[in-house]
Motif scaffolding. Structure first.
Motif, PDB file in Angstrom:
ATOM      1  N   VAL A   1      -3.521  21.999  -8.792  1.00 26.73           N
ATOM      2  CA  VAL A   1      -3.348  23.271  -9.506  1.00 26.73           C
ATOM      3  C   VAL A   1      -3.046  24.410  -8.529  1.00 26.73           C
ATOM      4  O   VAL A   1      -2.569  25.477  -8.925  1.00 26.73           O
ATOM      5  CB  VAL A   1      -4.604  23.594 -10.345  1.00 26.73           C
ATOM      6  N   ALA A   2      -3.271  24.180  -7.231  1.00 22.42           N
ATOM      7  CA  ALA A   2      -2.950  25.196  -6.230  1.00 22.42           C
ATOM      8  C   ALA A   2      -1.474  25.549  -6.245  1.00 22.42           C
ATOM      9  O   ALA A   2      -1.081  26.659  -5.868  1.00 22.42           O
ATOM     10  CB  ALA A   2      -3.353  24.711  -4.833  1.00 22.42           C
ATOM     11  N   GLY A   3      -0.632  24.619  -6.697  1.00 21.83           N
ATOM     12  CA  GLY A   3       0.796  24.897  -6.801  1.00 21.83           C
ATOM     13  C   GLY A   3       1.104  26.028  -7.759  1.00 21.83           C
ATOM     14  O   GLY A   3       2.142  26.685  -7.647  1.00 21.83           O
ATOM     15  N   LEU A   4       0.200  26.257  -8.716  1.00 23.73           N
ATOM     16  CA  LEU A   4       0.341  27.395  -9.633  1.00 23.73           C
ATOM     17  C   LEU A   4      -0.415  28.621  -9.126  1.00 23.73           C
ATOM     18  O   LEU A   4       0.090  29.738  -9.156  1.00 23.73           O
ATOM     19  CB  LEU A   4      -0.169  27.018 -11.020  1.00 23.73           C
ATOM     20  N   LEU A   5      -1.635  28.410  -8.644  1.00 23.67           N
ATOM     21  CA  LEU A   5      -2.472  29.528  -8.226  1.00 23.67           C
ATOM     22  C   LEU A   5      -1.862  30.297  -7.055  1.00 23.67           C
ATOM     23  O   LEU A   5      -2.057  31.508  -6.930  1.00 23.67           O
ATOM     24  CB  LEU A   5      -3.869  29.021  -7.848  1.00 23.67           C
TER      25      LEU A   5
END
Length: 228
Positions: free
Chosen positions: A217-221
């Protein structure tokens, strides 16, 4: 200030709206990346998620290739038509909001790095993404995945999804360890972070002490940090 964060991948396109504190303003949406993944097909696939995410003030996009001033230069796992495509401008036309676009591994790293010394990010999915940071500053568009690694094969040839599907998870994990060992004496990184959809297949006990698996989800955050 609410930010629409989009992560364009070789197999899926994810999107979420974050508030100024980085908290989700709704559900994370995901659609499959169309094939062929031309610019127009990808933009069309994004229409439904964009319509269902509610209000936002600006847009941040992680893209799987080289990006310069909002223009995509390469997209090895999408389609050749992305070469020279003005993605930021086209998304601004569609959304009416300001847009920033950067390499997806670079965006992911913005969410996880500590900002001290040399830090690297690898993303393991359809291909192999790479990002370098020095004292918290991102060095853009280093496509390490396409550098020759073994014989005539690149890093991505060895650890991308087609290779994993062909050789199986056990041999693929050994290959990832070989990649880590090859990068260590070149970059002398303090920490290496590994993300992407296939990072979950790694055994953390097998990794060196200064290598960490991070949530995909870091790819979005990281999109929020793109506007910092």
């Amino acid at each position: 200030m609410q930010t629409l964060c989009i992560d364009i991948g070789g197999t899926g396109i994810k999107a979420i709206v974050l508030d100024a504190a980085g908290q989700p303003r709704g559900e994370r949406l995901r659609v499959l990346t169309p094939r062929p993944a031309t610019p127009e097909a990808v933009l069309a696939a994004m229409e439904e998620p964009l319509a269902g995410l509610g209000e936002f003030d600006r847009v941040a996009v992680g893209f799987p290739g080289v990006v310069v001033d909002g223009v995509t230069r390469t997209a090895p796992n999408l389609d050749p038509a992305w070469q020279g495509f003005p993605l930021a401008a086209r998304l601004t036309e569609r959304t009416g909001k300001p847009v920033r676009v950067a390499n997806d591994a670079g965006v992911q790293g913005l969410a996880v790095i500590e900002g001290t010394g040399v830090e690297l990010v690898l993303t393991l999915g359809t291909g192999m993404g790479f990002a370098l940071y020095t004292s918290g500053h991102y060095v853009p568009n280093i496509e390490m995945g396409h550098h020759i690694f073994r014989g005539r094969r690149t890093y991505e040839d060895r650890v991308g999804e087609p290779a994993r599907a062909r050789v199986g998870n056990k041999r693929w994990r050994r290959r990832v360890l070989q990649v880590i060992a090859a990068l260590a004496p070149v970059f002398n990184y303090r920490v290496l972070y590994i993300g992407g959809g296939n990072a979950r297949l790694l055994d953390p006990a097998e990794l060196p002490e200064n290598v960490r698996v991070v949530d995909n989800v870091a790819g979005l955050l990281g999109g929020l940090k793109l506007w910092a």
